[in-house]
Design a protein around this motif. Structure first.
Motif, PDB file in Angstrom:
ATOM      1  N   PRO A   6       0.707  -1.170   0.028  1.00 14.39           N
ATOM      2  CA  PRO A   6       0.059   0.020  -0.073  1.00 14.39           C
ATOM      3  C   PRO A   6       0.790   1.160   0.008  1.00 14.39           C
ATOM      4  CG  PRO A   6      -0.493  -1.118   1.925  1.00 14.39           C
ATOM      5  CD  PRO A   6       0.578  -2.170   1.171  1.00 14.39           C
ATOM      6  N   ASP A   7       2.150   1.111   0.487  1.00 12.14           N
ATOM      7  CA  ASP A   7       2.802   2.473   0.474  1.00 12.14           C
ATOM      8  C   ASP A   7       4.015   2.575  -0.699  1.00 12.14           C
ATOM      9  OD1 ASP A   7       4.048   0.178   1.571  1.00 12.14           O
ATOM     10  OD2 ASP A   7       5.427   1.042   2.837  1.00 12.14           O
ATOM     11  N   ALA A   8       3.597   1.695  -1.865  1.00 11.43           N
ATOM     12  CA  ALA A   8       4.428   1.607  -2.972  1.00 11.43           C
ATOM     13  C   ALA A   8       4.510   3.213  -3.493  1.00 11.43           C
ATOM     14  CB  ALA A   8       3.963   0.977  -4.055  1.00 11.43           C
ATOM     15  N   GLU A   9       5.748   3.577  -4.212  1.00  7.83           N
ATOM     16  CA  GLU A   9       5.798   4.817  -4.626  1.00  7.83           C
ATOM     17  C   GLU A   9       4.949   5.190  -5.864  1.00  7.83           C
ATOM     18  OE1 GLU A   9       8.087   2.888  -3.445  1.00  7.83           O
ATOM     19  OE2 GLU A   9       8.574   3.759  -1.432  1.00  7.83           O
ATOM     20  N   ILE A  10       5.185   4.156  -6.850  1.00  8.12           N
ATOM     21  CA  ILE A  10       4.607   4.699  -8.089  1.00  8.12           C
ATOM     22  C   ILE A  10       3.353   3.566  -8.273  1.00  8.12           C
ATOM     23  CG2 ILE A  10       4.901   4.459 -10.717  1.00  8.12           C
ATOM     24  CD1 ILE A  10       7.762   5.126  -9.976  1.00  8.12           C
ATOM     25  N   VAL A  11       2.247   4.132  -8.596  1.00  5.68           N
ATOM     26  CA  VAL A  11       0.809   3.181  -8.448  1.00  5.68           C
ATOM     27  C   VAL A  11       0.368   3.478  -9.955  1.00  5.68           C
ATOM     28  CG1 VAL A  11      -1.273   2.619  -7.328  1.00  5.68           C
ATOM     29  CG2 VAL A  11       0.751   3.609  -5.945  1.00  5.68           C
ATOM     30  N   LEU A  12       0.187   2.447 -10.539  1.00  7.09           N
ATOM     31  CA  LEU A  12      -0.300   2.506 -11.864  1.00  7.09           C
ATOM     32  C   LEU A  12      -1.582   2.391 -11.926  1.00  7.09           C
ATOM     33  CD1 LEU A  12       2.322   0.438 -13.901  1.00  7.09           C
ATOM     34  CD2 LEU A  12       2.211   2.807 -13.612  1.00  7.09           C
ATOM     35  N   LYS A  13      -2.398   3.045 -12.612  1.00  9.51           N
ATOM     36  CA  LYS A  13      -3.897   2.934 -12.812  1.00  9.51           C
ATOM     37  C   LYS A  13      -4.507   2.729 -14.186  1.00  9.51           C
ATOM     38  CE  LYS A  13      -4.269   6.901  -9.223  1.00  9.51           C
ATOM     39  NZ  LYS A  13      -4.241   5.938  -8.235  1.00  9.51           N
ATOM     40  N   GLY A  14      -5.463   1.978 -14.431  1.00  8.84           N
ATOM     41  CA  GLY A  14      -6.311   1.630 -15.778  1.00  8.84           C
ATOM     42  C   GLY A  14      -5.277   0.723 -16.502  1.00  8.84           C
ATOM     43  N   SER A  15      -5.445   1.110 -17.656  1.00  8.53           N
ATOM     44  CA  SER A  15      -5.006  -0.034 -18.602  1.00  8.53           C
ATOM     45  C   SER A  15      -3.990   0.275 -19.611  1.00  8.53           C
ATOM     46  CB  SER A  15      -6.119  -0.879 -19.531  1.00  8.53           C
ATOM     47  OG  SER A  15      -6.780   0.211 -20.202  1.00  8.53           O
ATOM     48  N   GLU A  16      -3.569   1.755 -19.495  1.00  8.37           N
ATOM     49  CA  GLU A  16      -2.559   2.178 -20.290  1.00  8.37           C
ATOM     50  C   GLU A  16      -1.093   1.712 -19.967  1.00  8.37           C
ATOM     51  OE1 GLU A  16      -2.737   4.561 -23.194  1.00  8.37           O
ATOM     52  OE2 GLU A  16      -4.735   3.832 -23.024  1.00  8.37           O
ATOM     53  N   ALA A  17      -0.319   1.256 -21.108  1.00 10.44           N
ATOM     54  CA  ALA A  17       1.234   0.891 -20.763  1.00 10.44           C
ATOM     55  C   ALA A  17       1.699   2.370 -20.310  1.00 10.44           C
ATOM     56  CB  ALA A  17       1.694   0.477 -21.916  1.00 10.44           C
ATOM     57  N   VAL A  18       2.684   2.278 -19.476  1.00 10.43           N
ATOM     58  CA  VAL A  18       3.335   3.425 -18.984  1.00 10.43           C
ATOM     59  C   VAL A  18       5.062   3.293 -19.359  1.00 10.43           C
ATOM     60  CG1 VAL A  18       3.655   4.923 -16.757  1.00 10.43           C
ATOM     61  CG2 VAL A  18       1.749   3.761 -17.256  1.00 10.43           C
ATOM     62  N   THR A  19       5.405   4.166 -19.819  1.00 12.03           N
ATOM     63  CA  THR A  19       7.066   4.373 -19.785  1.00 12.03           C
ATOM     64  C   THR A  19       7.422   5.031 -18.700  1.00 12.03           C
ATOM     65  OG1 THR A  19       6.924   4.619 -22.276  1.00 12.03           O
ATOM     66  CG2 THR A  19       8.799   5.279 -21.160  1.00 12.03           C
ATOM     67  N   ILE A  20       8.350   4.340 -17.747  1.00 10.86           N
ATOM     68  CA  ILE A  20       8.926   4.863 -16.626  1.00 10.86           C
ATOM     69  C   ILE A  20      10.102   5.593 -16.919  1.00 10.86           C
ATOM     70  CG2 ILE A  20       9.510   4.419 -14.241  1.00 10.86           C
ATOM     71  CD1 ILE A  20       6.737   3.563 -14.682  1.00 10.86           C
ATOM     72  N   THR A  21      10.884   4.935 -17.409  1.00  9.02           N
ATOM     73  CA  THR A  21      12.325   5.692 -18.219  1.00  9.02           C
ATOM     74  C   THR A  21      12.533   5.082 -19.515  1.00  9.02           C
ATOM     75  OG1 THR A  21      13.831   3.815 -17.327  1.00  9.02           O
ATOM     76  CG2 THR A  21      13.439   5.630 -15.879  1.00  9.02           C
ATOM     77  N   GLU A  22      13.201   5.966 -20.154  1.00  5.25           N
ATOM     78  CA  GLU A  22      13.293   5.589 -21.589  1.00  5.25           C
ATOM     79  C   GLU A  22      13.326   3.930 -21.746  1.00  5.25           C
ATOM     80  OE1 GLU A  22      16.514   6.339 -25.034  1.00  5.25           O
ATOM     81  OE2 GLU A  22      16.717   7.519 -23.070  1.00  5.25           O
TER      82      GLU A  22
END
Ligand code: SF4
Ligand code: FE2
Length: 338
Positions: A177-193
């Motif tokens: 629950p205390d994770a720093e980056i929480v993804l939402k929905g179904s979109e793919a997300v680029t975190i770094t290049e």
């Protein structure tokens, strides 16, 4: 430490044995295929063949030190210090299997990826000084990718030690629950290049996979290699799909949009092939998944796995997941009794 007095009766005679503490995580058969194998329709693995070649012996000893439950033993003495020093093992350019799978992630493998924009860890191994100091020597960790709720293990402790950001989908946030980056929905997300996180619900509602450099695909518990059918890419059997088989099949179909050449599952064997061949392996896998005759099986095997997962969820503080799994188990038991 494995106990020869508790050695499972299905082990072949000889040096190596598996004892009754085995949780059936399959890591040993991934590392030493042929030596360790599943007992059909049961929940544990045994020694099917004693190692004969040097390579088989090396792999069996690696499996022994990585077993999350310490269920593998030998009757002869071996140089275990030399085995420990083989870890982490580089499995592809800049990608390392960390070894020392954690009981808290049901024995999932974890990996380290070297990157100029900050190093990554995928899932989390046992928290131990050997692994910590090796990661420190590589320059620490910037990100920890958690494919889903089952495999978080001691990610929190690693994150705090290295000041790393944990990445998890909100569907499985209860596990961290205390994770720093929480993804939402179904979109793919680029975190770094170099790193793309792709939501792939199915095994759990918040399951995601990680694509690195359009080359390495970390598939969590969605896809594996050579367990059921000898197809190069397989979905884990429906007995261990906790949320939705059909949604998982859709998620696998989604991967046809991406190129990768190395598939790295958290449970299962690594697979290398051309990007083009990977697509045809995925298509074969999707055909199998669509044709699966029983997508929500009510079998003693599934009941055992669900019981195990309830315990696992309790131990890792995931009450809600445990309740959902309890409902699944009740459903399976009811259908079995009908
Ligand atoms: S690695 Fe250990 S716990 Fe996992 S299947 Fe093998 S013997 Fe069992
Ligand atoms: Fe899982």
């Amino acid at each position: 430490m494995a106990d020869p007095n508790k050695a499972l009766p299905e082990n072949v005679e000889g040096d190596f044995f598996v004892d009754s503490t085995c949780i059936g995580c399959h890591n040993c058969s991934d590392l030493a295929p042929g030596v360790f194998a599943e007992v059909a329709n049961d929940f544990y693995l045994v020694v099917k063949k004693q190692p004969e070649t040097e390579k088989e012996l090396r792999n069996a000893l690696r499996a022994l030190v990585c077993c999350p439950k310490g269920s593998i033993g030998t009757r002869n003495k071996h140089d275990m210090k030399a085995v420990l020093e083989q870890f982490p093992v580089e499995i592809s350019e800049g990608v390392y299997y960390l070894g020392f799978n954690s009981d808290r992630s049901a024995g999932a493998k974890s990996f380290f990826i070297a990157s100029e924009q900050g190093n990554w860890m995928v899932e989390a191994p046992k928290l131990q000084s050997r692994t910590i100091s090796w990661i420190e020597k590589q320059g620490g960790l910037a990100y920890i990718f958690l494919s889903h709720r089952d495999d978080v293990a001691q990610a929190r402790e690693f994150a705090h030690h290295f000041n790393a950001k944990r990445i998890i989908h909100e569907g499985d946030l209860e596990a961290q629950p205390d994770a720093e980056i929480v993804l939402k929905g179904s979109e793919a997300v680029t975190i770094t290049e170099e790193f793309l996180v792709i939501p792939t619900p199915g095994h759990t509602i918040g399951h995601c996979v990680l694509l690195h450099k359009d080359k390495h695909l970390f598939t969590g518990d969605m896809l594996t290699s050579r367990e059921r059918f000898d197809d190069p890419i397989e979905a884990w059997k429906p007995e261990i799909c906790w949320w939705s088989w059909d949604r998982q099949t859709e998620s696998i179909r989604r991967l046809l949009n991406y190129d990768f050449e190395v598939m790295i599952p958290s449970h299962g064997r690594l697979l290398r092939d051309s990007a083009e061949n990977m697509k045809s392996h995925l298509e074969q896998c999707i055909r199998r998944c669509d044709a699966e005759p029983d997508k929500n099986p009510a079998t003693p095997y599934r009941a055992k796995y669900l019981t195990f997962m309830i315990e696992h969820a309790k131990r890792t503080g995931q009450a809600e997941y445990s309740d959902e799994t309890k409902r699944n188990l009740e459903d399976v038991l009811r259908k079995m009794n009908d």
